[in-house]
Design a protein around this motif. Structure first.
Motif, mmCIF file in Angstrom:
data_model
loop_
_atom_site.group_PDB
_atom_site.id
_atom_site.type_symbol
_atom_site.label_atom_id
_atom_site.label_comp_id
_atom_site.label_asym_id
_atom_site.label_seq_id
_atom_site.Cartn_x
_atom_site.Cartn_y
_atom_site.Cartn_z
ATOM 1 N N GLY A 28 -24.604 -60.977 0.579
ATOM 2 C CA GLY A 28 -23.559 -61.409 1.456
ATOM 3 C C GLY A 28 -23.636 -62.650 0.951
ATOM 4 O O GLY A 28 -22.343 -63.314 0.214
ATOM 5 N N GLY A 29 -24.136 -63.701 0.456
ATOM 6 C CA GLY A 29 -24.049 -64.921 0.697
ATOM 7 C C GLY A 29 -23.473 -64.647 -1.142
ATOM 8 O O GLY A 29 -22.879 -65.970 -1.452
ATOM 9 N N ALA A 30 -24.178 -64.236 -1.784
ATOM 10 C CA ALA A 30 -23.522 -64.145 -3.695
ATOM 11 C C ALA A 30 -22.172 -64.247 -3.702
ATOM 12 O O ALA A 30 -21.751 -64.441 -4.357
ATOM 13 C CB ALA A 30 -24.454 -63.722 -3.906
ATOM 14 N N VAL A 31 -21.584 -63.267 -2.570
ATOM 15 C CA VAL A 31 -20.195 -62.402 -2.432
ATOM 16 C C VAL A 31 -19.981 -63.651 -1.918
ATOM 17 O O VAL A 31 -18.028 -63.501 -2.904
ATOM 18 C CB VAL A 31 -20.014 -61.330 -1.725
ATOM 19 N N LEU A 32 -19.749 -64.454 -1.354
ATOM 20 C CA LEU A 32 -18.835 -65.620 -0.467
ATOM 21 C C LEU A 32 -19.106 -66.908 -2.208
ATOM 22 O O LEU A 32 -17.976 -67.685 -2.445
ATOM 23 C CB LEU A 32 -19.524 -66.120 0.531
ATOM 24 N N VAL A 33 -19.608 -66.879 -2.247
ATOM 25 C CA VAL A 33 -20.160 -67.898 -3.213
ATOM 26 C C VAL A 33 -19.115 -67.399 -4.193
ATOM 27 O O VAL A 33 -17.876 -67.896 -4.742
ATOM 28 C CB VAL A 33 -21.357 -68.562 -3.995
ATOM 29 N N LEU A 34 -19.486 -66.140 -4.626
ATOM 30 C CA LEU A 34 -18.604 -66.207 -5.973
ATOM 31 C C LEU A 34 -16.780 -66.015 -5.659
ATOM 32 O O LEU A 34 -16.039 -66.023 -6.527
ATOM 33 C CB LEU A 34 -18.845 -64.243 -5.933
ATOM 34 N N SER A 35 -16.879 -65.286 -4.314
ATOM 35 C CA SER A 35 -15.088 -65.510 -4.308
ATOM 36 C C SER A 35 -14.203 -66.897 -4.087
ATOM 37 O O SER A 35 -12.743 -66.977 -4.281
ATOM 38 C CB SER A 35 -15.043 -64.808 -3.160
ATOM 39 N N LEU A 53 -12.206 -61.119 0.571
ATOM 40 C CA LEU A 53 -13.651 -60.333 0.031
ATOM 41 C C LEU A 53 -15.460 -60.375 0.740
ATOM 42 O O LEU A 53 -15.684 -59.717 1.011
ATOM 43 C CB LEU A 53 -13.319 -61.172 -1.819
ATOM 44 N N GLY A 54 -14.715 -62.135 1.442
ATOM 45 C CA GLY A 54 -16.087 -61.960 2.184
ATOM 46 C C GLY A 54 -16.274 -60.837 3.490
ATOM 47 O O GLY A 54 -17.070 -60.343 3.949
ATOM 48 N N LEU A 55 -15.409 -60.420 4.213
ATOM 49 C CA LEU A 55 -15.429 -59.070 4.965
ATOM 50 C C LEU A 55 -15.614 -57.658 4.620
ATOM 51 O O LEU A 55 -16.350 -56.963 5.099
ATOM 52 C CB LEU A 55 -13.581 -59.423 5.604
#
Lengths: 255, 294
Positions: A28-35, A53-55
């Motif tokens: 989840g953290g990786a997705v948030l950073v990526l976004s 994208l976080g959601l």
């Protein structure tokens, strides 16, 4: 009630021991950073994309936990024969199954809650405090939808092999977003076919009811009635699915 | 006799296998890298982003998105922006742009930026006026009560086709929507009174530059404003005004850096339609006259 809580605690601890939550938070953290990384190329839509994208990551992580953990819950204990030890205690099969569902739901809800806290913090920094309400509402509804799927995963796990359980649960997850379309198709179909399709559309969980992602994208919340209906639907559908699971599990001969 | 313990044959075999595996890994990695380099030079590459032509309709994708239509519309938006930036750099021919923005807005029917940016870009540098209008009309149809869509329709009809009658109608319609800002009525009046074309066009582009969140749209607006005041004494003030605008995040992926070379084809295509022969730059905005942003 104590027996159910004991099984739920055991299930939750097992998931934590398997580092499910840790992996979830890393992903989840990786997705948030990526976004956030891609937001500079989004032509002013970076904040929206970060939250959306976080959601989505939050929802998919919940589904991953339910499918990967939930579909093995009962089957694993039958394979290892540890179920005999558990059921030799003063614990009914119904209590065992409900406890398993509660533990799985608690695991999923903990992951969703942790991700929600992170997403709210990021969301407030990019879109302001107005986004808090919509994100919390959407995350809550995602948890409700996943609780329904967890009940179905427990049902299939008590009936079938893990591979088939994964397929059944994912199948219902996919069709759960098409129930309104199925009803539209049913209206076009004459006679028995139409009635059968309408019946199927009510049997499949209506996951679109829990979907508030579009509202969050436009910083809008939903009504209390919608939330109440979502909770009510999740509670009744879960109760129905778990009842069927208990009936099936009671009939099952454990070797 | 040595003090070192004797290495067991099994351990020796294991070490040898590890060394062999590492050697194979290094050779294979170098080999694959070299082949990839040759392939990139020798094998014909497909048209970048050409796959956009094969994307199914947005209505179909909405069903396939399994509740994640909004996230898919975001990803499609990134793809659309990438396509726009690439084509702008190469030849300014936006063959798939209408299709991409139709998909984005079908996945998220309330995606305001997609309608505004897509509609304006299709009508202006895309030279697909009808497609741009169709996109904005779709936004109006799917979001009744939103003033921005009729306003943008009025905008593209005014600056793109100089259809003042239609622009007046659209601006007036925008002014009637709940929450419409006062300038909708103002533009409707100016357009209806046939006020100097360039002065009104100037105000419209200035409005875009001051209100958009989109860095490319703002650059485009400033570029049109420059052309409108070219040769007049307002040109210097315009630059001061543009510099005073608050900065916007991001740019265009694949777009040339400021001052970089753009292909001659793209440069030729990027020239806007010639302005009205009856130039009227007297009525430029007081803000620009003063050289400050609002």
């Amino acid at each position: 009630m104590n027996a159910i809580l004991a099984v739920a605690r055991g299930t939750f601890r097992e998931a934590v021991r398997d580092r499910v939550l840790f992996l979830v938070l890393v992903f989840g953290g990786a997705v948030l950073v990526l976004s956030r990384v891609i937001s500079p190329i989004a032509l002013g839509e970076g904040p929206r994309i970060t939250v959306d994208l976080g959601l989505s990551a939050l929802g998919l992580i919940g589904i991953a936990i339910v499918v990967l953990v939930g579909t093995q819950l009962v089957h694993k204990e039958i394979e290892r024969r540890t179920i005999h030890v558990v059921l030799s205690r003063p614990l009914s099969r119904a209590q065992y199954l409900i406890g398993k569902w509660a533990g799985l739901t608690a695991t999923m809800a903990t992951a969703v809650a942790a991700m929600t806290v992170i997403l709210v913090a990021v969301g407030v920094s990019v879109r302001g405090p107005a986004i808090i309400g919509p994100i919390v509402q959407a995350a809550f509804m995602i948890a409700c939808a996943n609780a329904v799927l967890a009940a179905l995963a427990v049902l299939f796990s008590s009936l079938s092999t893990p591979v088939l359980s994964v397929l059944y649960t994912l199948g219902l997850y996919a069709t759960g977003y098409w129930t309104n379309d199925l009803r539209d198709f049913a209206a076009q179909m004459p006679g028995f076919a139409g009635d059968a399709m309408r019946f199927v559309s009510y049997v499949i969980p209506n996951l679109e009811l829990f979907n508030l992602r579009s509202q969050v994208a436009h910083t809008e919340g939903t009504t209390l009635l919608h939330l109440a209906l979502g909770i009510g639907y999740a509670a009744t559908y879960t109760a129905a699915a778990l009842s069927l699971a208990v009936v099936a599990f009671e009939q099952r001969e454990l070797k | 006799m040595s003090d070192e313990p004797a290495v067991r044959p099994a351990d020796r075999r294991a070490r040898r296998n590890v060394s062999l595996a590492l050697a194979v890994f290094v050779v294979a990695a170098i080999g694959s890298f070299a082949q990839l380099q040759v392939a990139q030079q020798r094998v014909t590459q497909p048209e970048p982003l050409g796959e956009l032509a094969y994307y199914p309709s947005g209505a179909w994708l909405q069903q396939a998105a399994l509740g994640e239509a909004t996230a898919w519309s975001d990803l499609m938006w990134l793809r659309g922006v990438q396509y726009y930036g690439h084509r702008r750099q190469v030849d300014n021919v936006f063959t798939h742009m209408a299709h991409v923005f139709d998909i984005i807005t079908s996945l998220d029917p309330a995606f305001r930026s997609a309608y505004v940016f897509g509609g304006t870009s299709l009508c202006q540098e895309g030279k697909q006026f009808d497609a741009g209008v169709r996109l904005l009309e779709k936004g109006m149809h799917l979001n009744p009560g939103e003033w921005i869509y009729p306003f943008q329709l009025g905008f593209v009809h005014y600056v793109g086709k100089r259809n003042l009658t239609r622009a007046t109608f659209d601006f007036a319609q925008a002014a009637r929507q709940p929450g419409a800002p006062a300038y909708c009525e103002r533009f409707a009046a100016w357009s209806g009174q046939r006020a100097g074309y360039e002065a009104v066009a100037f105000e419209l582009w200035r409005h875009v530059a001051e209100t958009t969140d989109n860095a490319v749209l703002r650059d485009k607006a400033i570029e049109y404003l420059r052309r409108l005041v070219k040769g007049s004494d307002q040109a210097k003030n315009l630059e001061a005004w543009a510099k005073a605008l608050p900065p916007l995040e991001g740019g265009l992926p694949g777009a040339p850096a400021p001052g970089a070379e753009v292909t001659p084809e793209a440069k030729a295509q990027d020239e806007p339609a010639p302005l009205d022969a009856t130039r009227d730059t007297r009525k430029v905005s007081s803000r620009v006259r003063a050289g400050r942003a609002s």
